[in-house]
Design an enzyme around this catalytic site. Structure first.
Site: not given
Ligand code: GLA
Length: 380
Positions: A120, A123, A158, A170, A219
């Protein structure tokens, strides 16, 4: 994380050594924020903290996975994958679903899972679980390991199974990172290069300990604004807009969308500058890119918060700091800084104490070397 306790627990439960030990890391993004879903550039690195699975194949199509971190255990049949109430088990099921939907024939396996990626805090502990499960399925079913293909399937898991609308960054860095290097990734083609970090410098992660709810809706709102801006410019994604095109036409956008687009366009440019700076070993120029990225995320993209702004300002004041910025989706979580190696210990103590003094909050600070992406580890 030392895998010895995981291996001991495996031997105790199964009276044998595991056939495979896999690990997949979390990540920190050095620069290129909110650019991945605009098909732009990012420069993350894997951190040492990771998710580990010790396993052995089964003859049937059952997967039994017990967590050493959570009470919840997974008992799933690959012939009857159904969405459940949530928790880490959904990442396992989502990976199985995405792999099978892609035509891979999976076998069952059983084992234990354990990790030390802080959860959370931005990371990417979820990407680490997905890639660890993906690596476990690949090992147990004798599949080839193609990092980009696995990352795409993990992102699909995901997005469509877990229901979080993330980009590809990520999962790609957890799948494809290399020790000692950052991953310079083109999020459109998924081509990447491993860029060494300059000698004598370290990356420091500063967890503000703040978390904001509603991150997902904010987001998604940013994503929608970026898509609207791309439509305005008549391109598939903001990746296709350069600074000149932006400047000549941006006046036609409403004020908020204009700033969102300006962040993405300028951030893509900063990633390229930061990579060039790393290539010539110019830590000062790299640090300046971090600083400019933070300002853009704070003022144009508006995804920072008070705690992130405070810890970034404190970090920059310390001797040996080249630059700092918020990292990850934002609205809380972590900042990242580049530091002269010999300043790291003093830096951590000073930032922690000044941050506590100014905010009353406790920061967690990690000095981080870039680690390897998902892989098999020798369990002997
Ligand atoms: C989160 C999302 C990534 C990316 C970042 C912002 O970590 O999982 O895919 O969009 O935000 O850079």
């Amino acid at each position: 994380m030392d895998p010895a306790p995981l291996l001991d627990a495996f031997r105790q439960q199964f009276h044998d050594a595991p056939a495979f030990l896999v690990r997949a890391p979390g990540r920190v993004n050095l620069i290129g924020e909110h650019t991945d879903y605009n098909e732009g550039f990012v420069l993350p690195m894997a951190i040492e903290q990771a998710v580990w699975i010790a396993l052995r194949p089964r003859a049937d199509r059952e997967v039994r996975l017990r967590s050493l971190d959570y009470p919840q255990a997974a008992e799933i049949s690959l012939d009857r994958l159904e969405k459940g109430p949530g928790g880490w088990v959904e990442y396992l099921k989502g990976m199985a679903w995405a792999l099978e939907a892609d035509g891979r024939k999976l076998g069952g396996w059983e084992g234990l899972i354990r990790g030390d990626v802080p959860r959370g805090s931005g990371l990417s502990s979820s990407a680490a679980v997905e890639l660890a499960c993906g690596r476990a399925f690949a090992a147990a079913s004798g599949l080839d390991w193609d990092p980009a293909a696995m990352a795409r399937l993990a992102q699909k898991a995901e997005n469509q199974w877990v229901g979080v609308n993330c980009g590809i960054m990520d999962q790609m860095v957890s799948a494809a990172a290399r020790r000692g290097h950052a991953l310079f990734l083109d999020c459109r083609s998924l081509e990447y290069q491993h860029i060494p970090l300059p000698a004598g410098r370290v990356v420091v992660i500063l967890d503000t300990s703040t978390r904001r709810g509603l991150v997902d809706s904010a987001y998604n709102e940013r994503r929608a604004q970026c898509e609207a801006a791309a439509r305005f410019f008549g391109v598939p994604a903001l990746r296709d807009v350069d600074l000149t095109a932006y400047q000549s036409r941006a006046a036609g956008l409403d004020e908020v969308t204009r700033r969102r687009a300006r962040h993405v366009v300028s951030e893509n440019g900063r990633v390229l500058q930061a990579v060039a700076a790393l290539r010539r070993g110019d830590a000062d120029a790299f640090g300046a890119c971090l600083d400019a990225s933070h300002a853009s995320l704070r003022d144009d993209f508006e995804v920072s918060n008070q705690a992130l702004d405070t810890i970034v300002a404190i970090a920059r004041r310390q001797p040996g700091c080249y630059g700092a910025r918020m990292t990850g989706a934002g609205f809380g979580g972590c900042a990242v800084a580049l530091l002269r190696l010999e300043s790291a210990a003093e830096f951590s103590a000073a930032v922690a104490s000044q941050y506590r003094h100014q905010t009353g909050l406790t920061a967690s600070i990690y000095i981080s070397q870039p680690g390897d992406g998902a892989g098999l580890v020798n369990a002997a």
